[in-house]
Design a protein around this motif. Structure first.
Motif, short mmCIF file in Angstrom:
data_model
loop_
_atom_site.label_atom_id
_atom_site.label_comp_id
_atom_site.label_asym_id
_atom_site.label_seq_id
_atom_site.Cartn_x
_atom_site.Cartn_y
_atom_site.Cartn_z
N PRO A 155 0.63 -1.52 -0.19
CA PRO A 155 0.25 0.07 -0.32
C PRO A 155 0.69 1.09 -0.06
O PRO A 155 1.40 1.47 0.74
N SER A 156 0.48 2.20 -0.78
CA SER A 156 1.24 3.84 -0.84
C SER A 156 -0.11 4.71 -1.03
O SER A 156 -1.10 4.89 -1.09
N LEU A 157 0.14 5.54 -0.12
CA LEU A 157 -0.33 6.81 0.48
C LEU A 157 0.14 8.55 -0.31
O LEU A 157 1.40 8.65 0.34
N SER A 158 -0.37 8.53 -0.88
CA SER A 158 0.10 10.17 -1.07
C SER A 158 -0.81 11.34 -0.80
O SER A 158 -2.53 11.24 -0.74
N TYR A 159 -0.81 12.55 0.10
CA TYR A 159 -1.30 13.23 0.42
C TYR A 159 -1.02 15.35 0.01
O TYR A 159 0.45 15.40 0.86
N GLN A 160 -1.54 15.95 -0.97
CA GLN A 160 -0.73 17.09 -0.87
C GLN A 160 -1.51 17.63 0.01
O GLN A 160 -2.75 18.41 -0.34
N VAL A 161 -1.38 18.34 0.61
CA VAL A 161 -1.53 19.27 2.45
C VAL A 161 -2.04 20.36 1.83
O VAL A 161 -2.77 21.27 1.79
N ASN A 162 -0.88 20.99 0.49
CA ASN A 162 -1.39 23.03 -0.17
C ASN A 162 -0.29 22.56 -1.12
O ASN A 162 0.64 21.68 -1.12
N ASP A 163 -0.06 23.94 -1.81
CA ASP A 163 0.72 23.84 -3.60
C ASP A 163 2.61 24.05 -2.85
O ASP A 163 3.43 23.08 -3.10
N ASP A 164 2.58 23.72 -1.16
CA ASP A 164 3.89 24.07 -0.79
C ASP A 164 4.13 22.40 0.39
O ASP A 164 5.08 22.33 0.38
N LEU A 165 2.94 22.17 0.76
CA LEU A 165 3.70 20.90 1.05
C LEU A 165 2.99 19.98 0.99
O LEU A 165 1.52 19.13 0.95
N SER A 166 3.81 18.43 0.87
CA SER A 166 3.07 16.82 0.42
C SER A 166 3.93 15.83 1.40
O SER A 166 4.62 16.01 1.81
N PHE A 167 2.89 14.61 1.70
CA PHE A 167 3.11 13.37 2.09
C PHE A 167 2.71 11.81 0.97
O PHE A 167 2.19 12.65 0.07
N LEU A 168 4.70 11.46 1.39
CA LEU A 168 3.81 10.46 0.58
C LEU A 168 4.59 8.82 1.85
O LEU A 168 5.83 9.24 2.44
N VAL A 169 3.72 7.92 1.16
CA VAL A 169 4.28 7.15 2.85
C VAL A 169 4.27 5.84 1.70
O VAL A 169 3.18 5.01 1.02
N ASN A 170 5.39 5.19 1.73
CA ASN A 170 4.68 3.51 0.60
C ASN A 170 5.13 2.41 1.59
O ASN A 170 6.66 2.22 2.92
N THR A 171 4.38 1.24 1.35
CA THR A 171 5.23 -0.16 2.54
C THR A 171 4.52 -1.14 1.69
O THR A 171 4.35 -1.31 0.64
N GLU A 172 5.82 -2.66 1.85
CA GLU A 172 6.24 -3.22 1.01
C GLU A 172 6.14 -4.41 2.94
O GLU A 172 6.54 -4.19 3.34
N LEU A 173 5.05 -5.81 2.20
CA LEU A 173 5.70 -6.78 3.23
C LEU A 173 5.19 -8.24 1.85
O LEU A 173 4.00 -7.82 0.77
N TYR A 174 5.72 -9.15 2.58
CA TYR A 174 6.50 -9.79 1.30
C TYR A 174 6.95 -11.51 2.55
O TYR A 174 6.94 -11.08 3.14
N GLN A 175 5.72 -11.87 2.15
CA GLN A 175 6.29 -13.17 2.87
C GLN A 175 6.34 -14.15 1.39
O GLN A 175 5.90 -14.40 0.39
#
Length: 774
Positions: A291-311
């Motif tokens: 799963p990965s999630l991106s969040y554009q808070v405003n014109d100047d600030l953004s977040f990106l989270v990437n995760t991986e689970l492998y069994q």
């Protein structure tokens, strides 16, 4: 402009300025049509329901220079076109096309290779990419096959799953490396990687410690896996692949905006994979979720989270370890008398490799010229179960033994970076700079047993090899002591790199890294603890005699390896870091409207400060060892006509150990260097109009010259012979689905990899698949 009407496609992308900030409200139109869109607050746009054909894409906005580019859109394709606009007093920037494009096997821009966004022609370093298009067309279901499309890369070992170094080993420019980098950050694994979340793989060539450190790179380069990222529209695909040796694979890629403002997007990639060995025993079963999630808070600030689970749970792939201490009785595969059908294992002896990865990035625009990027990467890789191998080591004659231990190992990695990126002018001279701080920590906790010698057998004997028993293995391991170790290393670094536009068409890259290494060994003693500080520089020069089409480049690059002190009696011998220095020069082209991308270079790498035995004092060591690695590399990505795409590469490497105390190795090619000559290629043609539009064919393969897996005067030379493996594909693709049939190794070539080992590879096999797109 004429347009051929058929099933519709999509054009999407993002518009940014030269400071990499989104530009909202910009108009994107296809000239001569009614198709167009306006960029939203994040600079993103989507144009849907476009008939296939050729177009002129026009991008225009108030206060910015308009840009125009000729494109070709095939039926059912999604074309991603990212645009960088310049203001009236700035130099015009190039439109970057990614995804299904005219030259669909090429990837020009990378934000990771130089840690600043520059075009390939502006970069004095060589790098190659294997993108999503070729992964999909070849229907690749494992990571190892992806790298067969990279020039100058050879697999030495397949993934073993064992603790600490269980991922696969590859040779680049004569040096071994493992794929322990994700999105430009350290990310560790003890097993293989699943291709479900791979957007592209970047092969960054040459000693690259200046920007990436020495912990997850080698003197030959590094392997960077770039993952899929969320976008702001609903879309995705579900696929099923089946084939020889019990292959069953289901994969899904789903992306959706979260909420009504399109400022939050979620993307989930996942796969289930089950496949048997081509031998009499062995299998691999895995589950992957990203799963990965991106969040554009405003014109100047953004977040990106990437995760991986492998069994994953698998048996160890067979590798025959050749005796490295006694004269060889066999010098090649035919003399070895090995039957490729034998695995010498059982499906009851398996190893599990749970892996977890987390990456978080916060991007904040400090001004029109400077951006702050804060990133965190965490990874945990485990090895649980039986590790076994077959070896002649310590056994006379042509007798092999099976050696087994019980693995219980965990490797944890943490990396934190703070980068400041700037794009500014000083006295009219443009600078693109990154200044960063980096903290890397790796901990290895090992509670594995010692190895047992389960039994022995003769390869030349007509008698069948006795079956292996899990119950007998468990009984023998019950009396085997557990070796408990705990090690930790920490690296504190600061670096800076600046790409300076000295003159029109002339740019220079100046980079420097300060690295402080701390090794914490066993907690029971301080004798194996040490610290070391070093500087690593990098310089590069680019001249474009034809702007944005041809560049001549040269570079000096550096890497190092921290060397622990040695204790001899009451003396403590301290050493400087081992060094690798590369000089390289070459040419890159981007001709005929992106239809011809060519790279050719010559490199010379010298490794010095290698610690070796002092020939005049027993048990003492001196630091004057040396070896070199020199060679040429060529790569090509071309689209001569619409629908025809070609990717190819050739490399020749000459490596030699020059200064050493071991007379058995002096003047010889290192065993880690792999074959001296490698060729890769793939040709694809897809019909772009007519009643069979969307139907395509692909053909290609790999050549590797002789590989000296044992190469010592004291033992002799064991040679794995040269081989050529050919593959083909047939596919049909529309806007909503894709059908593929792939025949791999269709000449049924018996071939092997190895590094002091013999590792048999898959014979002829078939893969068939169906993908539904939405």
């Amino acid at each position: 402009m004429g347009v051929s009407h058929a099933q519709s496609g999509i054009i999407q992308g993002q518009v940014t300025n030269t400071d990499q900030k989104p530009v909202p409200g910009v108009n994107i139109t296809l000239e001569g049509t009614t198709h167009g869109a306006a960029a939203n607050l994040q600079g993103q746009y989507t144009i849907e329901d476009i008939p296939s054909g050729k177009y002129d894409l026009l991008v225009s906005g108030v206060g910015y220079q308009s840009q125009e580019k000729s494109i070709t859109l095939a039926s059912g394709e999604t074309l991603t076109i990212n645009v960088t606009l310049s203001t009236s007093n700035e130099e015009l920037q190039e439109i970057v096309v990614q995804g299904e494009q005219t030259n669909k096997f090429a990837t020009d821009m990378s934000e990771y290779v130089a840690k600043v966004p520059i075009q390939n022609l502006e970069n004095p370093q060589v790098y190659n990419t294997v993108n999503k298009n070729i992964i999909e067309e070849q229907a690749l279901t494992n990571f190892e096959d992806i790298l067969k499309n990279a020039p100058g890369v050879f697999q030495l070992w397949t993934s073993t799953g064992r603790g600490g170094d269980g991922s696969g080993y590859y040779s680049i420019r004569g040096f071994s490396i493992q794929p322990n980098m994700l999105n430009g950050l350290p990310s560790l694994t003890n097993g293989s990687l699943d291709p479900a979340n791979v957007e592209r793989v970047e092969l960054i060539k040459g000693p690259s410690a200046t920007l990436f450190g020495a912990s997850v790179t080698s003197y030959g380069g590094l392997i960077n896996v770039v993952t899929e990222k969320p976008y702001n529209t609903l879309g995705g695909e579900v696929s099923y692949q089946t084939g020889s040796f019990g292959l069953n694979r289901v994969a899904a890629d789903v992306n959706t905006p979260v909420g009504d403002n399109e400022d939050i997007a979620l993307r989930i990639n996942g796969a289930y994979h089950k496949e048997n060995s081509f031998q009499d025993a062995g299998f691999n079963e895995s589950f992957f979720l990203a799963p990965s999630l991106s969040y554009q808070v405003n014109d100047d600030l953004s977040f990106l989270v990437n995760t991986e689970l492998y069994q994953s749970e698998s048996t160890n792939p067979l590798m025959l370890f050749i005796n490295r201490s006694e004269p060889l009785e066999d010098n090649n595969i035919s003399e070895l008398n090995y039957d490729n059908d034998n695995s010498y294992t059982t499906n009851d002896l398996t190893i599990k490799n749970p892996v977890f990865r987390l990456q978080g990035k916060m991007t904040y625009d400090l001004s029109d010229q400077w951006t702050s990027e804060t990133v965190l990467s965490r990874s945990s890789a485990q090895s649980e179960g039986y590790y076994s191998y077959v070896s002649t080591i310590g056994i006379p004659g042509n007798t092999y033994g099976r050696y087994i231990n019980d693995q219980n190992s965990t490797t944890n990695g943490t990396d934190i970076q703070q980068n400041f990126r700037g794009d500014f002018e000083i006295s009219g001279i443009r600078n693109r700079m990154v200044v960063g701080l980096d903290f890397f920590q790796q901990k290895v906790i090992n509670n594995s047993t010692g190895y047992i010698a389960y039994d022995s057998f003769d390869l030349d004997s007509a008698d069948p090899v006795p079956a292996i028993s899990k119950a007998a293995v468990d009984t023998m391991l019950a009396n085997t002591p557990v070796s408990k170790t705990r090690t930790e290393q920490q690296v504190y670094s600061a670096y800076a790199s600046d790409v300076i536009d000295v003159l029109p068409g002339v740019s220079a890259m100046l980079s420097l890294r300060l690295d402080h290494f701390v090794e914490k060994g066993s907690p029971e003693t301080d004798a194996d603890d040490f610290e070391q500080t070093t500087l690593s520089p990098k310089f590069g020069l680019v001249y474009q005699p034809i702007r944005e089409k041809v560049s001549l480049f040269a570079n000096y690059m550096n890497s190092f390896n921290n060397v622990a002190p040695a204790t001899v009696g009451d003396d403590i011998l301290n050493f400087e870091p081992e060094r690798a220095n590369q000089w390289e020069a070459g040419i890159k082209t981007n001709l005929f409207s992106d239809r011809l991308n060519l790279m050719a270079s010559y490199y010379d790498i010298t490794v010095s400060n290698i610690v070796r035995q002092d020939p005049s004092r027993p048990n003492y060591q001196i630091q004057d060892g040396e070896n070199y690695s020199r060679g040429v590399e060529f790569s090509l990505n071309a689209a001569p006509v619409d629908g025809l795409n070609i990717t190819a590469g050739y490399s020749h490497n000459d490596s030699e150990i020059t200064v050493t105390s071991d007379d058995a190795l002096r003047g010889r090619r290192p065993e880690r260097a792999g074959p001296s000559d490698l060729i890769n290629g793939w040709i694809s043609y897809r019909l772009t109009n007519g009643s069979l539009e969307g139907f395509g064919l692909g053909f290609g393969g790999n050549y590797a010259s002789d590989n000296y897996v044992i190469n010592r005067a004291s033992t002799g030379r064991f040679t794995i012979p040269a081989y050529t493996v050919l593959n083909g594909s047939v596919f049909y693709e529309t806007e909503s689905y894709r059908i593929n049939l792939n025949l791999n190794n269709f000449t049924d070539e018996a071939y092997y990899n190895g590094w002091s080992t013999v590792n048999p590879q898959q014979p002829r096999n078939i893969t068939a698949g169906f993908t539904y797109k939405f």
